[in-house]
Design a protein around this motif. Structure first.
Motif, short mmCIF file in Angstrom:
data_model
loop_
_atom_site.label_atom_id
_atom_site.label_comp_id
_atom_site.label_asym_id
_atom_site.label_seq_id
_atom_site.Cartn_x
_atom_site.Cartn_y
_atom_site.Cartn_z
N PRO A 139 12.45 -6.73 -13.31
CA PRO A 139 13.69 -5.98 -13.14
C PRO A 139 13.62 -4.83 -12.16
O PRO A 139 14.66 -4.32 -11.76
CB PRO A 139 13.93 -5.44 -14.56
CG PRO A 139 12.56 -5.22 -15.10
CD PRO A 139 11.72 -6.34 -14.54
N ASN A 140 12.40 -4.39 -11.73
CA ASN A 140 12.40 -3.13 -10.97
C ASN A 140 11.26 -2.96 -9.97
O ASN A 140 10.99 -1.84 -9.55
CB ASN A 140 12.37 -1.94 -11.95
CG ASN A 140 11.07 -1.84 -12.72
OD1 ASN A 140 10.58 -2.83 -13.26
ND2 ASN A 140 10.51 -0.65 -12.80
N ASP A 141 10.59 -4.03 -9.57
CA ASP A 141 9.46 -3.90 -8.66
C ASP A 141 9.75 -4.58 -7.32
O ASP A 141 10.54 -5.52 -7.22
CB ASP A 141 8.20 -4.53 -9.26
CG ASP A 141 7.63 -3.71 -10.40
OD1 ASP A 141 7.90 -2.50 -10.44
OD2 ASP A 141 6.92 -4.29 -11.25
N LEU A 142 9.05 -4.10 -6.28
CA LEU A 142 9.04 -4.74 -4.97
C LEU A 142 7.61 -5.16 -4.68
O LEU A 142 6.67 -4.38 -4.91
CB LEU A 142 9.54 -3.79 -3.89
CG LEU A 142 11.05 -3.50 -3.91
CD1 LEU A 142 11.40 -2.38 -2.96
CD2 LEU A 142 11.84 -4.75 -3.57
N GLU A 143 7.45 -6.37 -4.17
CA GLU A 143 6.12 -6.91 -3.95
C GLU A 143 5.98 -7.45 -2.53
O GLU A 143 6.96 -7.91 -1.92
CB GLU A 143 5.82 -8.04 -4.94
CG GLU A 143 5.74 -7.59 -6.39
CD GLU A 143 5.32 -8.68 -7.32
OE1 GLU A 143 4.91 -8.37 -8.45
OE2 GLU A 143 5.41 -9.88 -6.93
N ALA A 150 6.11 -1.00 -4.62
CA ALA A 150 7.12 0.00 -4.94
C ALA A 150 7.82 -0.38 -6.24
O ALA A 150 7.82 -1.53 -6.66
CB ALA A 150 8.13 0.13 -3.81
N SER A 151 8.43 0.64 -6.87
CA SER A 151 9.19 0.43 -8.10
C SER A 151 10.42 1.33 -8.08
O SER A 151 10.42 2.39 -7.44
CB SER A 151 8.35 0.74 -9.34
OG SER A 151 7.23 -0.12 -9.44
N LEU A 167 6.83 4.68 -3.92
CA LEU A 167 6.33 3.81 -2.85
C LEU A 167 4.88 4.19 -2.56
O LEU A 167 4.58 5.36 -2.29
CB LEU A 167 7.19 3.98 -1.60
CG LEU A 167 6.68 3.33 -0.30
CD1 LEU A 167 6.60 1.82 -0.44
CD2 LEU A 167 7.59 3.72 0.87
N LEU A 168 3.99 3.20 -2.61
CA LEU A 168 2.57 3.45 -2.37
C LEU A 168 2.30 3.48 -0.86
O LEU A 168 2.31 2.45 -0.19
CB LEU A 168 1.72 2.36 -3.02
CG LEU A 168 1.71 2.33 -4.55
CD1 LEU A 168 0.89 1.15 -5.06
CD2 LEU A 168 1.18 3.63 -5.12
N VAL A 169 2.06 4.68 -0.35
CA VAL A 169 1.61 4.81 1.03
C VAL A 169 0.12 4.48 1.10
O VAL A 169 -0.35 3.77 1.98
CB VAL A 169 1.88 6.23 1.56
CG1 VAL A 169 1.39 6.37 3.00
CG2 VAL A 169 3.37 6.55 1.46
N THR A 201 -0.26 -1.38 -0.30
CA THR A 201 0.10 -0.05 0.20
C THR A 201 0.59 -0.19 1.65
O THR A 201 0.29 -1.18 2.33
CB THR A 201 -1.09 0.91 0.16
OG1 THR A 201 -2.08 0.47 1.11
CG2 THR A 201 -1.71 0.97 -1.23
N LEU A 202 1.31 0.82 2.11
CA LEU A 202 1.74 0.81 3.50
C LEU A 202 0.54 0.80 4.44
O LEU A 202 0.55 0.15 5.49
CB LEU A 202 2.62 2.01 3.79
CG LEU A 202 4.02 2.02 3.16
CD1 LEU A 202 4.77 3.29 3.56
CD2 LEU A 202 4.81 0.78 3.57
#
Length: 552
Positions: A139-143, A150-151, A167-169, A201-202
């Motif tokens: 429901p709330n994550d980006l992969e 990110a969440s 967001l994980l840099v 991570t970015l």
């Protein structure tokens, strides 16, 4: 100074600012206070970018003692905060870019699930502007390639909404796993993966770590487009009056759900729903038939937040047999916005709580022993499962490190460890016994059991493993009773990847007291059948010992 709600609301430009690096407690207090003021019309909408000094953040309805390694967090001086939103536990530091978007006076179609999807879409567009393609995982994550980068989270609904994003840099995975009790790594499609392979991570994806300004500009455009906002940057300070005692208030709010006490007669149950882990804790009236002091918790997303408290109040003094009717009636009269769980999940975790109480009475279990039991299955109680159980699963990590059978499916029953006694108890009841040597072996074993239509089974594993790998147990489609193991388990030692691969070297412990009590409800094989060799068990040489092993 902040503009009024009318000026900065939906009809005007929404201020966007970056408050930089601050303590986690300060960032949390800022969000909660601005949301409160926006809900009563004293502040308008606001988009704020921020980063945090090392901190841990749990969802609104999570239990601190089940999500965090509290001793470690306190020893390291980490801020421990409870977000206004739901969702799971996070480790935050300067490498994690966060944003908080308050939407004043906004009514959004689709409620909390719709807001999460819109926010994820805005974040996804922002990442695309940075040159990175990602996918939304409900429901709330980006992969990115199955790895979380990110969440998004959301809270409110009563006059204003708060949307949070991380967001994980970059990521300090070691610090993350040391702080969070439940590990974040997950099985990849190609096999077992360590935590670093679970996260993106970015820096990893782009080969560089974009600066705060570049990230902010990209996310501003993505979020503005997604929510239909017109943003204006402000260089002036936009603060809320955070009282001097805010730090203490944040600590008290975080500790509102801790569950660190024991010996108060309350039992715990856990249930993994389709998208959330649900927990229940409570006691029962002296007659044992009615709930007393029930608390519900989980990593679901819920609005309004008070809905859960109202449900708990309705359970006080309720006969356990009426729990389904009570939950469904409350749901029908006051429909919640609940993401990650359904009414049936709430019913099931409460049913498990009642079944644990029944089991503790039937087997003479102490509070701690009853809490070590974990039931798997959509229905069926402890007695029903044990009356049908025909297989026992034992974890290899409970065998001594010196034993030649540690990484093999078998046992010599030499009498020098608890596993041999488990094999003996199973053999007396005609049960097949398997030592699970690695995660892939567990999946294959459960699949084979399902193919043979095994009606039910008993097993042992640590509660963290049960929660994180619950899908494997659920997909097997068989009811089970699992018993928690203690000692040096892989989750406490941060060696999950070795354990799943079968190379974990420390030793866990089976609780023979609990096992013996539980096995009383498994029908024994008649002695005549055992003498004919019709019982279960293993073909291992009962006299075999690892060379150099201690001998009794």
């Amino acid at each position: 100074m902040a503009t009024s709600g009318a000026d900065a609301g939906a009809r005007g430009a929404v201020p966007s600012l970056d408050t930089g690096l601050r303590r986690g407690a300060h960032n949390n207090a800022f969000d909660r206070e601005w949301l409160r003021l926006a809900s009563v019309g004293e502040r308008g909408s606001l988009l704020r970018f921020h980063r945090s000094l090392p901190a841990v953040s749990v969802g609104r309805h999570q239990v601190l003692g089940r999500e965090l390694r509290l001793d470690h967090c306190e020893g390291r001086g980490l801020d421990t905060v409870r977000r206004p939103s739901g969702g799971g536990a996070l480790y935050l530091d300067a490498d994690c870019q966060c944003f908080s978007l308050v939407l004043a006076g906004k009514e959004r179609p689709g409620g909390i699930s719709g807001i999460l999807e819109i926010a994820a879409g805005g974040l996804r567009e922002g990442l695309r502007r940075l040159g990175l393609e990602c996918e939304f995982k409900s429901p709330n994550d980006l992969e990115v390639g199955g790895r979380k980068i990110a969440s998004v989270f959301a809270a409110g609904g009563d006059g204003a909404w708060l949307v949070l994003g991380t967001l994980l840099v970059n990521a300090d995975v070691r610090a993350m796993l040391e702080a969070l009790r439940v590990p974040t790594e997950k099985l990849s499609p190609d096999g077992l993966a360590a935590a670093r392979e679970r996260l993106a991570t970015l820096l990893q994806c782009l080969g560089r770590a974009p600066g705060s300004e570049e990230v902010r500009s990209a996310l501003e455009r993505g979020l503005a487009g997604a929510f239909g906002l017109r943003l204006r940057r402000t260089d002036g300070a936009m603060e809320v009056d955070i009282p001097a005692h805010a730090g203490e208030d944040e600590r008290a709010f975080a500790r509102a759900l801790e569950w660190c006490g024991a010996g108060d007669g309350r039992l715990e149950a856990v249930w993994k729903g389709g998208g959330a882990t649900l927990r229940a804790r409570g006691g029962f009236t002296p007659g044992g038939r009615c709930f007393r002091g029930v608390e519900l918790a989980g990593d679901f997303h819920l609005a309004p937040a008070r809905w859960l408290e109202d449900l708990q109040a309705g359970l006080e003094g309720l006969p356990a047999g009426l729990v389904r009717r009570s939950v469904e009636d409350h749901w029908r009269r006051h429909p919640p916005q609940l993401v990650g769980a359904q009414a049936g999940d709430l019913v099931r975790v409460l049913e498990l709580l009642a079944e644990k109480h029944e089991a503790s009475a039937a087997l003479g279990l102490t509070e701690a022993e009853a809490n070590a039991l974990m039931l798997q299955g959509d229905q069926g109680g402890l007695r029903e499962i044990l009356s049908q159980a025909s297989v026992m699963l034992v974890p290899y990590c409970a065998k001594p490190a010196w034993c030649k059978w540690r990484h093999l499916d078998g046992c010599s029953e030499c009498g020098l460890c608890e596993v041999g006694e488990a094999y003996r108890l199973a053999r007396e009841r005609g049960m097949e016994v398997t030592t699970v040597t690695r995660y892939e072996h567990l999946v294959a074993t459960l699949d084979a059991m399902r193919g043979r239509r095994v009606p039910a089974y008993v097993g042992m594993c640590c509660s963290n493993f049960f929660i994180k790998r619950q899908r494997a147990f659920r997909d097997a489609g068989m009811p089970a009773l699992l018993m928690d193991i203690s000692g040096a388990n892989c989750y406490e030692l941060k060696q999950e990847d070795q354990a799943y691969a079968g190379s974990f070297t420390a030793e866990a412990k089976l609780d023979l007291g609990v096992l013996r009590k539980v096995m009383r409800l498994v029908p024994p094989v008649p002695e005549s059948r055992r003498e004919k060799g019709e019982g279960g068990g293993d073909d291992a040489d009962a006299g075999a010992l690892e060379e150099g092993a201690p001998r009794g």
